[in-house]
Design a protein around this motif. Structure first.
Motif, PDB file in Angstrom:
ATOM      1  N   THR A  67      -5.958 -12.385 -11.930  1.00  0.00           N
ATOM      2  CA  THR A  67      -4.890 -12.721 -10.990  1.00  0.00           C
ATOM      3  C   THR A  67      -3.652 -11.852 -11.156  1.00  0.00           C
ATOM      4  O   THR A  67      -2.746 -11.905 -10.338  1.00  0.00           O
ATOM      5  CB  THR A  67      -4.482 -14.197 -11.137  1.00  0.00           C
ATOM      6  N   GLU A  68      -3.617 -11.067 -12.223  1.00  0.00           N
ATOM      7  CA  GLU A  68      -2.511 -10.140 -12.461  1.00  0.00           C
ATOM      8  C   GLU A  68      -3.087  -8.782 -12.829  1.00  0.00           C
ATOM      9  O   GLU A  68      -4.153  -8.693 -13.448  1.00  0.00           O
ATOM     10  CB  GLU A  68      -1.609 -10.638 -13.598  1.00  0.00           C
ATOM     11  N   ALA A  92      -0.208 -10.408  -6.448  1.00  0.00           N
ATOM     12  CA  ALA A  92       0.167  -9.490  -7.527  1.00  0.00           C
ATOM     13  C   ALA A  92       0.276  -8.064  -7.001  1.00  0.00           C
ATOM     14  O   ALA A  92       1.200  -7.320  -7.364  1.00  0.00           O
ATOM     15  CB  ALA A  92      -0.864  -9.564  -8.654  1.00  0.00           C
ATOM     16  N   ILE A  93      -0.659  -7.666  -6.137  1.00  0.00           N
ATOM     17  CA  ILE A  93      -0.615  -6.321  -5.551  1.00  0.00           C
ATOM     18  C   ILE A  93       0.605  -6.186  -4.661  1.00  0.00           C
ATOM     19  O   ILE A  93       1.294  -5.154  -4.672  1.00  0.00           O
ATOM     20  CB  ILE A  93      -1.905  -6.041  -4.756  1.00  0.00           C
ATOM     21  N   PHE A 129      -5.634  -3.940   2.574  1.00  0.00           N
ATOM     22  CA  PHE A 129      -5.512  -2.539   2.162  1.00  0.00           C
ATOM     23  C   PHE A 129      -4.044  -2.195   1.947  1.00  0.00           C
ATOM     24  O   PHE A 129      -3.157  -2.865   2.469  1.00  0.00           O
ATOM     25  CB  PHE A 129      -6.156  -1.591   3.176  1.00  0.00           C
ATOM     26  N   ILE A 130      -3.823  -1.177   1.146  1.00  0.00           N
ATOM     27  CA  ILE A 130      -2.464  -0.761   0.832  1.00  0.00           C
ATOM     28  C   ILE A 130      -2.080   0.457   1.674  1.00  0.00           C
ATOM     29  O   ILE A 130      -2.937   1.140   2.241  1.00  0.00           O
ATOM     30  CB  ILE A 130      -2.318  -0.429  -0.671  1.00  0.00           C
ATOM     31  N   ASN A 131      -0.805   0.724   1.735  1.00  0.00           N
ATOM     32  CA  ASN A 131      -0.314   1.902   2.462  1.00  0.00           C
ATOM     33  C   ASN A 131      -0.410   3.117   1.531  1.00  0.00           C
ATOM     34  O   ASN A 131       0.559   3.540   0.900  1.00  0.00           O
ATOM     35  CB  ASN A 131       1.125   1.674   2.920  1.00  0.00           C
ATOM     36  N   SER A 132      -1.605   3.650   1.440  1.00  0.00           N
ATOM     37  CA  SER A 132      -1.888   4.713   0.471  1.00  0.00           C
ATOM     38  C   SER A 132      -0.998   5.939   0.593  1.00  0.00           C
ATOM     39  O   SER A 132      -0.632   6.532  -0.426  1.00  0.00           O
ATOM     40  CB  SER A 132      -3.362   5.115   0.562  1.00  0.00           C
ATOM     41  N   PRO A 133      -0.626   6.393   1.804  1.00  0.00           N
ATOM     42  CA  PRO A 133       0.254   7.571   1.862  1.00  0.00           C
ATOM     43  C   PRO A 133       1.579   7.364   1.126  1.00  0.00           C
ATOM     44  O   PRO A 133       2.148   8.311   0.592  1.00  0.00           O
ATOM     45  CB  PRO A 133       0.476   7.764   3.363  1.00  0.00           C
TER      46      PRO A 133
END
Length: 438
Positions: free
Chosen positions: A123-124, A146-147, A315-319
């Motif tokens: 969870t972390e 956490a992300i 999803f994350i903002n990879s740029p």
């Protein structure tokens, strides 16, 4: 610091990352929360379980997905090896027996002397080790929080709202014209004009087209800012003309008049090799997208590099957040991989997991991380997810529109693709040798 690599997530990306890192001498602890904590889509606790299609896409070597598979094969991919062993007839597609495929991945990792598998929920994100986060589109709520805390919440997304992408060579430039509204900005937009009768036929086709039914865990209200194009149509015949099909500020240079409606295409890269249909996120099936969107003037022969979609996908903002080595910019011992970095599809996710595993092992060994050149299938995916405009970033799958142009233009499509593949494999082999990966 711990002396092992911690990998969170036992899907395709996490499994491939564990395999690649372990084969390079690193000790790996792979955490998979299933079967103790199940997701809304998974059925088992097996590693590499496929929850949607059983196809990993085309294995034709003269396609972008086929090229990506060949590069992975040369890197010793576990996912590709398991898929080939569990293969079932599906023409040129690499389709698998789901149970056999997952079983082979699980058994291979369980038998590896450098891999320890723990079925616990994380969870972390641990800070005392080299870590790879590869939890995919169904990342648990606690880990998502956490992300979000690590990346800042405005850089973490929970739903795709993707418009189709068209191969530039398949757009009829005798119909489409370059212009920006009111002459503001550059000519990065292509405009496909519609008269009233064409617009009416397109509107009626949208209403009648077959849609993808959402899964139970995806049944949420649509965001007003990213409504599917067919939902706009359902709100009234003229709604799209006040949205993505608005004709204001544009004049068709061939007629000298403002069209009844305009579909805009926006370039996706500096090479202008592929174009996004602006505002066309959709729940139409792939077959219906091809049929209905080819009714747009100028797109009658359109070749789709990516179909549109709207579905749950963390999803994350990879740029904003990642280097081309898949390292987190604020912490070089933390890697992200799989669909979480903004790639689409099983193979693409596994490929990113493999690169993260290679670089995590190098990081643990005190070696510099490596990234394949953008002329390769791996490299052009990395270039897309780390150099796209962060304000317009959306997940992408491997396609020929991402590759840099050849040094000399080639008009024949098949020959062009063969040359891209030959260049990619040559450059990939040279990169492997230079990086000590052969």
């Amino acid at each position: 610091m711990r002396t092992d690599i911690v990998i969170i997530g036992g899907g395709l990306a996490g499994s491939e990352a564990a395999w690649q890192a372990a084969n390079r001498g690193a000790k790996v602890t792979l955490y998979e929360m299933r079967p103790k904590s199940m997701t809304a889509a998974h059925k088992t606790g097996g590693l590499g379980e496929l929850v949607c299609s059983n196809s990993l896409g085309s294995s034709d070597p003269i396609t972008a997905p086929g090229l990506l598979k060949e590069e992975m094969r040369k890197l010793g991919s576990l996912v590709i090896r398991a898929a080939e062993q569990a293969r079932v007839p599906a023409g040129s597609a690499l389709a698998v027996d789901r149970d056999q495929f997952s079983s082979m991945i699980s058994q291979s990792l369980q038998a590896h002397p450098n891999v320890r598998i723990l079925h616990d929920e994380i969870t972390e994100i641990p800070s005392d080790c080299v870590c790879i986060v590869a939890t995919g589109p169904l990342t648990s709520d606690k880990l998502s929080q956490a992300i979000a805390g690590l990346t800042q919440s405005n850089h973490l997304f929970f739903y795709d709202a993707i418009s189709p992408i068209i191969d530039a060579d398949s757009i009829d430039m005798d119909v489409a014209f370059r212009a920006s509204r009111y002459g503001k900005g550059e000519d990065d937009y292509l405009n496909c004009p519609m008269d009233e009768s064409t617009y009416t036929r397109f509107y009626e086709a949208l209403l009648a087209a077959e849609k993808v039914l959402p899964k139970e865990f995806e049944k949420i209200p649509y965001f007003e800012a990213c409504l599917p194009i067919e939902v706009m149509a359902e709100r009234g015949k003229h709604t799209m003309q006040f949205g993505p099909l608005k004709p204001v500020g544009l004049e068709d240079p061939r007629s000298g008049r403002r069209p009844h409606a305009v579909v805009q295409l926006r370039t996706e890269n500096a090479h202008r090799s592929c174009y996004n249909i602006v505002g066309f996120q959709t729940k139409l099936t792939y077959g219906e997208q091809k049929r209905v969107f080819r009714m747009i003037p100028g797109l009658e022969g359109a070749e789709f590099l990516r179909y549109g979609s709207l579905h749950r996908n963390t999803f994350i903002n990879s740029p904003q957040l990642l280097h081309t080595t898949l390292q987190f910019k604020s912490r070089n011992t933390l890697f992200f991989a799989g669909q979480l970095v903004g790639v689409e599809g099983y193979t693409d996710s596994a490929a990113m997991g493999g690169l993260a595993g290679i670089n995590a092992a190098r990081c643990l060994a005190g070696l510099p991380p490596v990234a394949p050149p953008p002329t390769t299938a791996h490299g052009c995916l990395l270039a897309y997810i780390t150099s796209t405009d962060p304000c317009r970033f959306q997940p992408m799958n491997s396609n020929f529109g991402l590759f840099p142009p050849l040094s000399s233009p080639v008009r024949d499509k098949e020959r062009k693709r063969r040359l891209i593949v030959e260049r990619a494999l040559k450059d990939h082999a040279a990169w492997m040798t230079q990086s000590g990966l052969s």
